[in-house]
Design an enzyme around this catalytic site. Structure first.
Site, mmCIF file in Angstrom:
data_model
loop_
_atom_site.group_PDB
_atom_site.id
_atom_site.type_symbol
_atom_site.label_atom_id
_atom_site.label_comp_id
_atom_site.label_asym_id
_atom_site.label_seq_id
_atom_site.Cartn_x
_atom_site.Cartn_y
_atom_site.Cartn_z
ATOM 1 N N ARG A 128 -10.285 17.970 42.530
ATOM 2 C CA ARG A 128 -8.939 18.492 42.323
ATOM 3 C C ARG A 128 -8.201 18.554 43.659
ATOM 4 N NH1 ARG A 128 -9.149 22.464 39.118
ATOM 5 N NH2 ARG A 128 -7.299 23.618 39.670
ATOM 6 N N GLU A 131 -2.576 22.391 29.223
ATOM 7 C CA GLU A 131 -2.492 23.517 28.303
ATOM 8 C C GLU A 131 -1.121 24.157 28.516
ATOM 9 O OE1 GLU A 131 -5.419 26.623 28.801
ATOM 10 O OE2 GLU A 131 -4.557 27.767 27.140
ATOM 11 N N LYS A 156 -2.517 28.416 37.671
ATOM 12 C CA LYS A 156 -1.392 28.900 36.886
ATOM 13 C C LYS A 156 -1.414 30.415 36.756
ATOM 14 C CE LYS A 156 -2.131 25.692 33.685
ATOM 15 N NZ LYS A 156 -2.102 24.920 32.435
HETATM 16 P P1 ATP Z 1 -4.965 25.756 36.575
HETATM 17 O O1 ATP Z 1 -6.386 25.804 37.050
HETATM 18 O O2 ATP Z 1 -3.965 25.604 37.654
HETATM 19 O O3 ATP Z 1 -4.616 26.867 35.665
HETATM 20 P P2 ATP Z 1 -5.669 23.998 34.527
HETATM 21 O O4 ATP Z 1 -6.704 23.018 34.891
HETATM 22 O O5 ATP Z 1 -6.088 25.154 33.725
HETATM 23 O O6 ATP Z 1 -4.863 24.412 35.801
HETATM 24 P P3 ATP Z 1 -4.526 22.340 32.563
HETATM 25 O O7 ATP Z 1 -3.227 22.493 31.884
HETATM 26 O O8 ATP Z 1 -5.757 22.539 31.771
HETATM 27 O O9 ATP Z 1 -4.489 23.319 33.771
HETATM 28 O O10 ATP Z 1 -4.599 20.976 33.358
HETATM 29 C C1 ATP Z 1 -4.191 19.743 32.851
HETATM 30 C C2 ATP Z 1 -4.836 18.649 33.647
HETATM 31 O O11 ATP Z 1 -4.467 18.740 35.018
HETATM 32 C C3 ATP Z 1 -6.345 18.734 33.591
HETATM 33 O O12 ATP Z 1 -6.851 17.459 33.316
HETATM 34 C C4 ATP Z 1 -6.736 19.224 34.946
HETATM 35 O O13 ATP Z 1 -7.991 18.732 35.311
HETATM 36 C C5 ATP Z 1 -5.618 18.685 35.834
HETATM 37 N N1 ATP Z 1 -5.464 19.528 37.017
HETATM 38 C C6 ATP Z 1 -5.213 20.859 37.056
HETATM 39 N N2 ATP Z 1 -5.185 21.306 38.326
HETATM 40 C C7 ATP Z 1 -5.431 20.239 39.123
HETATM 41 C C8 ATP Z 1 -5.536 20.043 40.537
HETATM 42 N N3 ATP Z 1 -5.387 21.047 41.387
HETATM 43 N N4 ATP Z 1 -5.792 18.793 40.984
HETATM 44 C C9 ATP Z 1 -5.914 17.767 40.137
HETATM 45 N N5 ATP Z 1 -5.840 17.867 38.799
HETATM 46 C C10 ATP Z 1 -5.598 19.090 38.289
HETATM 47 MG MG MG Z 2 -7.473 24.203 32.029
#
Ligand code: ATP
Ligand code: MG
Length: 564
Positions: A264, A38, A274
């Site tokens: 994760r 995102e 984020k």
């Molecule tokens: P955050 O929780 O840090 O805000 P998010 O999951 O909201 O991250 P996205 O932009 O939706 O951020 O994530 C894009 C991809 O990266 C998704 O498929 C998510 O599952 C993966 N991802 C995010 N954080 C991690 C992590 N700590 N370990 C592995 N994969 C991750």
């Molecule tokens: Mg997300």
């Protein structure tokens, strides 16, 4: 992709096993994955795990990995984030060819699918407020209550949904919900909202839409539209999988990707979400998303991490189904191992004190040959000017050294790396007792650093010629947080655990003159000090600014033991 020479043998994790079986059984003829960020912030090291997984699997199987922006919430998303994400994934070494997509490209299709759900009697327009929807949802132990709007006719729903889309209603007054099961043990299945009104322009679609689809609804359909075979996501989406499948089953999409969840990445001594990284940026605790202390991809790049070291880290940590923590040391070791092999060596005195070699001819300058990498002659050599006045590290001299101190002290002899053997004869202090200069004599027969008579000189120290040295600014970076899990305690803010010494700036460091031409972003080992990188933002031609990437050894483990 800039791969290292040696082939990487990856352990076969459970996801790779599933994919291999699907190819073998003929369920799929190809593998299509996607990375779906995102654009509401910069990517961090956790995303790198997902990137390496999705792009890695596609590469290994001759498939493709799509780059897809999940841009369904215009109030938090920005073009600048899209650009940073593209830059970061490319920099990590991955390529999506022409497979760059945006969920917003599917808004018309997602609207049409919603109309279809309404026609199937599987979606309805609800006028409960956000708060009421929450109350009606129930809890893990109590079933939810059906909305009074749940049994509207198809015609009425079609009319209201069209009017939502036409901007006739205010934000929050109407939503479109899937009609599933208010008594489901899975809260995600209790008539989830799938479209909401948001009167916010979108960075790609402008004012075309005032209703936007929700993540769960968008994600499965985007996967299906693109023909994704395996939709890999983190464990918190496990409970969303029934909804993912419900949407695709109900709409009978020709493609039904398999969602598979993995654990994760959790890394000690940092925060990863984020939202929290954004707080650090907005509230000025760091200098921006690319501050070298941030565990963002841009921060790591600016710090001096190489793409290969981050990919190797992602290989090493592996892939599992259970939540786990990875020690920050694992990441630091990944870059240490890479740079130990690949970074050229140089000399830089961080805390200089002057040495005068009294028996060295005044005005004489010799060029001493120094290896760029002691274990790799192919990396060549460079010349170091040697003269009567040098700088050495203040900590390499002691007025009253204990016997185990193998460096310089009155009457002691030490080896100047690639230079000569020198013996301290006297030193000068100022009124405050601070040492101003150290006087030595050198052995003219020891050029290159070996004693002609074979006498033992244990210590070897680094130095630079005082008149030739390049004054520079060096920033010693350390971990941003002092504790393993800054988020462990819900009562105290993670910001209370910030390390006040995470950046120590040294203004008067003295580097060997050859470093004047170092390219911004290039890495180097300062012998005996650590790995450094010429900062890509603050360096000026002829005036590099150095960031410490990591120390030579894992000093943290030792220091922590000392503290406790
Ligand atoms: P955050 O929780 O840090 O805000 P998010 O999951 O909201 O991250 P996205 O932009 O939706 O951020 O994530 C894009 C991809 O990266 C998704 O498929 C998510 O599952 C993966 N991802 C995010 N954080 C991690 C992590 N700590 N370990 C592995 N994969 C991750
Ligand atoms: Mg997300």
């Amino acid at each position: 992709m800039d791969t290292t020479d040696k082939p990487v043998v990856k352990p076969v994790d459970f996801i790779r096993q599933i994919i291999a079986e699907d190819l073998k059984s003929g369920k799929h003829r190809t593998t299509i994955t996607r990375f779906p960020p995102e654009p509401n912030g910069f990517l961090h090291i956790g995303h790198a795990k997902s990137i390496c997984l999705n792009f890695g699997i596609a590469l290994e199987n001759g498939g493709v990995c799509h780059m897809r922006f999940d841009d369904t919430n215009p109030s938090k998303e920005e073009v600048a984030y899209v650009e940073s994400i593209i830059r970061d994934v490319r920099w990590l070494g991955f390529d999506w060819g022409d497979k760059l997509f945006y969920a917003s490209d599917y808004f018309p299709a997602l609207y049409d699918y919603a109309v279809e759900l309404i026609k199937l009697g599987k979606a309805y327009v609800c006028q409960l407020s956000t708060e009421e929807i929450r109350q009606y949802r129930g809890t893990l132990t109590e079933p939810g209550k059906e909305s009074p709007y749940r049994n509207r006719s198809v015609e009425e729903n079609l009319d209201l949904f069209a009017r939502m889309r036409n901007g006739e209603f205010d934000e929050g007054s109407h939503v479109l919900r899937a009609k599933i099961d208010m008594a489901s043990p899975n809260l995600n299945m209790r008539d989830p909202v799938i479209f909401r009104i948001l009167k916010v322009p979108h960075h790609r679609t402008g004012d075309t839409w005032c209703i936007y689809p929700m993540y769960d609804y968008t994600h499965c359909l985007s996967d299906a539209i693109e023909g994704i075979t395996h939709s890999l996501c983190t464990l918190e989406f496990e409970d969303h999988r029934p909804l993912y499948d419900w949407v695709l089953d109900t709409l009978r999409t020709p493609c039904h990707p398999q969602q598979i969840e993995f654990a994760r990445l959790n890394l000690t001594f940092t925060v990863m979400s984020k939202r929290k990284l954004l707080q650090l940026v907005k509230e000025g605790y760091v200098d921006g998303w690319d501050d070298p202390r941030m565990l963002t991809i841009s921060g790591l790049r600016r710090r001096g991490y190489t793409p290969a070291s981050i990919r190797s880290f992602c290989d090493v940590i592996g892939l599992g189904k259970k939540e786990s923590w990875i020690d920050m040391t694992v990441l630091e070791n990944a870059v240490r191992d890479d740079l130990n092999v690949n970074a050229p060596r140089a000399m830089c005195v961080l805390d200089p004190v002057k040495v005068i070699i009294d028996n060295y001819p005044e005005g004489q300058v010799e060029e001493m040959e120094a290896m760029n990498h002691p274990q790799n002659p192919e990396m060549g050599s460079r010349m170091l000017p040697f003269s009567r006045e040098l700088f050495i590290e203040r900590s390499d001299f002691m007025e009253n050294p204990p016997s185990k101190f193998h460096r310089l002290g009155p009457g002691r002899e030490v080896r100047l790396r690639y230079g000569y053997l020198v013996t301290c004869t006297s030193f000068v202090k100022d009124e405050d007792g601070i040492i101003q200069e150290i006087h030595c004599t050198y052995d003219p027969a020891s050029r290159g650093g070996s004693a002609p008579d074979g006498r033992k000189v244990k210590g070897t120290i680094h130095w630079v010629s005082a008149t030739h040295a390049l004054p520079c600014r060096v920033r010693l970076y350390d971990r941003l947080f002092l504790v393993e899990n800054p988020e462990a305690d819900r009562e105290t803010s993670f910001k209370q655990h910030l390390n006040p010494h995470s950046r120590v700036v040294i203004e008067g460091a003295m580097a060997e003159p050859a470093l004047v031409g170092i390219a911004p972003g290039a890495q180097v080992q300062f012998e005996r000090q650590g790995f450094f990188c010429a900062d890509s933002v603050d360096s000026r031609p002829g005036q590099p600014v150095f960031n410490r990437i990591v120390t030579l050894r894992d000093t943290w483990a030792k220091e922590q033991q000392k503290d406790t």
